[in-house]
Design a protein around this motif. Structure first.
Motif, PDB file in Angstrom:
ATOM      1  N   ASN A 275       0.845  -1.197   0.000  1.00 47.72           N
ATOM      2  CA  ASN A 275       0.000   0.000   0.000  1.00 47.72           C
ATOM      3  C   ASN A 275       0.881   1.247   0.000  1.00 47.72           C
ATOM      4  O   ASN A 275       1.422   1.642   1.035  1.00 47.72           O
ATOM      5  CB  ASN A 275      -0.919  -0.008   1.213  1.00 47.72           C
ATOM      6  N   PRO A 276       1.041   1.891  -1.168  1.00 48.45           N
ATOM      7  CA  PRO A 276       2.039   2.960  -1.299  1.00 48.45           C
ATOM      8  C   PRO A 276       1.725   4.221  -0.510  1.00 48.45           C
ATOM      9  O   PRO A 276       2.603   5.083  -0.382  1.00 48.45           O
ATOM     10  CB  PRO A 276       2.044   3.248  -2.807  1.00 48.45           C
ATOM     11  N   GLN A 277       0.516   4.349   0.039  1.00 51.39           N
ATOM     12  CA  GLN A 277       0.236   5.524   0.866  1.00 51.39           C
ATOM     13  C   GLN A 277       0.953   5.473   2.209  1.00 51.39           C
ATOM     14  O   GLN A 277       1.155   6.511   2.849  1.00 51.39           O
ATOM     15  CB  GLN A 277      -1.266   5.659   1.119  1.00 51.39           C
ATOM     16  N   ILE A 278       1.339   4.290   2.670  1.00 54.11           N
ATOM     17  CA  ILE A 278       1.986   4.165   3.976  1.00 54.11           C
ATOM     18  C   ILE A 278       3.445   4.594   3.861  1.00 54.11           C
ATOM     19  O   ILE A 278       4.215   4.007   3.095  1.00 54.11           O
ATOM     20  CB  ILE A 278       1.904   2.716   4.500  1.00 54.11           C
ATOM     21  N   PHE A 279       3.828   5.615   4.604  1.00 56.81           N
ATOM     22  CA  PHE A 279       5.207   6.098   4.541  1.00 56.81           C
ATOM     23  C   PHE A 279       5.943   5.998   5.871  1.00 56.81           C
ATOM     24  O   PHE A 279       7.157   6.197   5.926  1.00 56.81           O
ATOM     25  CB  PHE A 279       5.260   7.539   4.023  1.00 56.81           C
ATOM     26  N   MET A 280       5.231   5.657   6.967  1.00 61.32           N
ATOM     27  CA  MET A 280       5.894   5.600   8.262  1.00 61.32           C
ATOM     28  C   MET A 280       5.200   4.589   9.169  1.00 61.32           C
ATOM     29  O   MET A 280       3.975   4.457   9.132  1.00 61.32           O
ATOM     30  CB  MET A 280       5.895   6.982   8.921  1.00 61.32           C
ATOM     31  N   VAL A 281       6.006   3.871   9.967  1.00 66.38           N
ATOM     32  CA  VAL A 281       5.499   2.904  10.931  1.00 66.38           C
ATOM     33  C   VAL A 281       6.164   3.182  12.271  1.00 66.38           C
ATOM     34  O   VAL A 281       7.391   3.290  12.366  1.00 66.38           O
ATOM     35  CB  VAL A 281       5.792   1.451  10.505  1.00 66.38           C
ATOM     36  N   LEU A 282       5.346   3.298  13.320  1.00 61.56           N
ATOM     37  CA  LEU A 282       5.821   3.604  14.668  1.00 61.56           C
ATOM     38  C   LEU A 282       5.494   2.429  15.588  1.00 61.56           C
ATOM     39  O   LEU A 282       4.407   1.860  15.509  1.00 61.56           O
ATOM     40  CB  LEU A 282       5.153   4.877  15.185  1.00 61.56           C
TER      41      LEU A 282
END
Length: 410
Positions: A275-282
């Motif tokens: 899913n290319p909208q996801i740019f960050m994971v915390l």
């Protein structure tokens, strides 16, 4: 905090808070101070520095492990599937913990979150300690003869049931019911989605429960599809460890115990990379800090950050407790993600701040001496400090998400 600016804003990341609200870490149980006060300070700091009060914090996300102890031996769903709990370690047990959880830990946690209720949009996800039941799986029994510090002595911990968590932080809780920025939920709010606007963009945030199932991941994808084009952040409790690997904690490897659960790599493969909208994971869970960048299937960068300071015990040492008797509390440290969308390349300055000591990591002379030996002993002092104060360049952000409202009108 800096003066608010149209293209500059901050996201606050609240690390694992379990040791602050732990009922054994309060004066009523003979502890040296009320550790819950440090959590109150953290959430008050977020409130005081929110946009609605003249600051620049636009959103807060908590990475899970809100409280410490379980309230039941095993949840009904897992019991019906044939799982059986084993006795808790060293004479402790759920019966001794449940009252402390209900009367101290959960009320302390919600009292802290009351400080940001109605002040700014926020998210809280579940960690393994927030589940109703935690038990030791009989296929991997405890080995109490193992030396102290040997994780094998703990066996393998399984978790189940989120009734208490969803009562406190679910979709119908006082924090999220009828809030316009709380746009979707799943599994009674164990998974949730929020939107917020900052820096000329509208952002989507998705909070996923610990080791989310395929159903959770499919739900998250439908939320993304319902908000096309929005830069998207994910918060989940367990994603990368302190070496930067997508690898489960050896004691809480839920994917090894239950085929319904997904490992961090499974979350990457089934949701994030596609899913290319996801740019960050915390994420949290693993004591320490880490950062890595990977490309998704379309070649876009995904920035992954671990922020977990729960074992820091300087506040306990300050009371005169001996090092071997001073438990981890957290010392008030949290992460501030300072976005600047004004340059040719947007940036995020990642800083670590103690609301108890009132200082940034990079400005505390004792920082590496106090915390590096327990968290990242292989690092140099300078490298350890740099891991808590660095800049991410969002090189492909505008190519993926457009110029933003401020640039579009130029």
């Amino acid at each position: 905090m800096a003066e608010p600016a149209p293209q500059r804003f901050t996201i606050a990341v609240i690390p694992d808070t379990q040791n602050y609200v732990d009922f054994t870490h309060q004066r009523a149980e003979g502890f040296a101070f009320d550790a819950r006060d440090l959590m109150d300070q953290q959430l008050q700091f977020v409130a005081d520095n929110s946009v609605s009060r003249g600051g620049d914090i636009v959103f807060a996300t908590a990475v899970g492990d809100v409280w410490q102890h379980p309230i039941i031996d095993i949840d009904p769903d897992h019991a019906a599937r044939g799982f059986r709990p084993r006795p808790a370690p060293a004479g402790a047990g759920v019966a001794a913990w449940a009252d402390g959880v209900r009367n101290v830990e959960i009320p302390a946690a919600t009292a802290a979150y009351d400080r940001i209720d109605g002040v700014l949009p926020f998210s809280v996800v579940s960690g393994n300690h927030d589940y109703d039941g935690q038990w030791w799986d009989e296929q991997w029994p405890q080995d109490l003869t193992a030396p102290p510090g040997d994780l094998r002595r703990l066996g393998m911990i399984h978790i189940g049931g989120l009734t208490a968590f969803t009562q406190a932080f679910g979709a119908t809780s006082k924090y999220f019911k009828d809030r316009p920025w709380y746009v979707a939920s799943h599994d009674d709010g164990a998974d949730s989605a929020q939107v917020f606007e900052a820096g000329g963009y509208r952002f989507l945030h998705i909070g996923l429960q610990m080791a989310p199932s395929d159903a959770s991941l499919k739900w998250a994808e439908t939320v993304i599809h319902a908000h096309p084009g929005l830069p998207t952040l994910i918060t989940t409790h367990d994603f990368i460890d302190k070496t930067g690997q997508r690898r489960a904690h050896p004691v809480v490897d839920l994917n090894a115990l239950d085929p319904f659960d997904n490992s961090a790599q499974g979350v990457w493969d089934k949701l994030i990379s596609r899913n290319p909208q996801i740019f960050m994971v915390l994420s949290g869970h693993h004591n320490g800090q880490a950062f890595r960048t990977d490309l998704n299937r379309q070649g876009g960068a995904v920035y992954q950050l671990l922020s977990d300071y729960q074992d820091r015990n300087q506040t306990a040492l300050d009371t005169g407790l001996a090092p071997g008797r001073a438990p981890g509390i957290g010392d008030g440290w949290l992460r501030l993600m300072i976005f600047d969308m004004g340059g040719d390349v947007p940036t995020v300055r990642v800083r670590t701040y103690s609301t108890y000591y009132g200082v940034y990591a990079s400005d505390q002379a004792e920082y590496a001496r106090r915390y590096k030996p327990n968290e990242q002993p292989q690092m140099t002092d300078d490298g350890f400090v740099a891991a808590d104060d660095f800049v991410i360049r969002l090189e492909d952000f505008r190519a993926r998400f457009g110029p933003g409202a401020h640039e579009a009108g130029r």
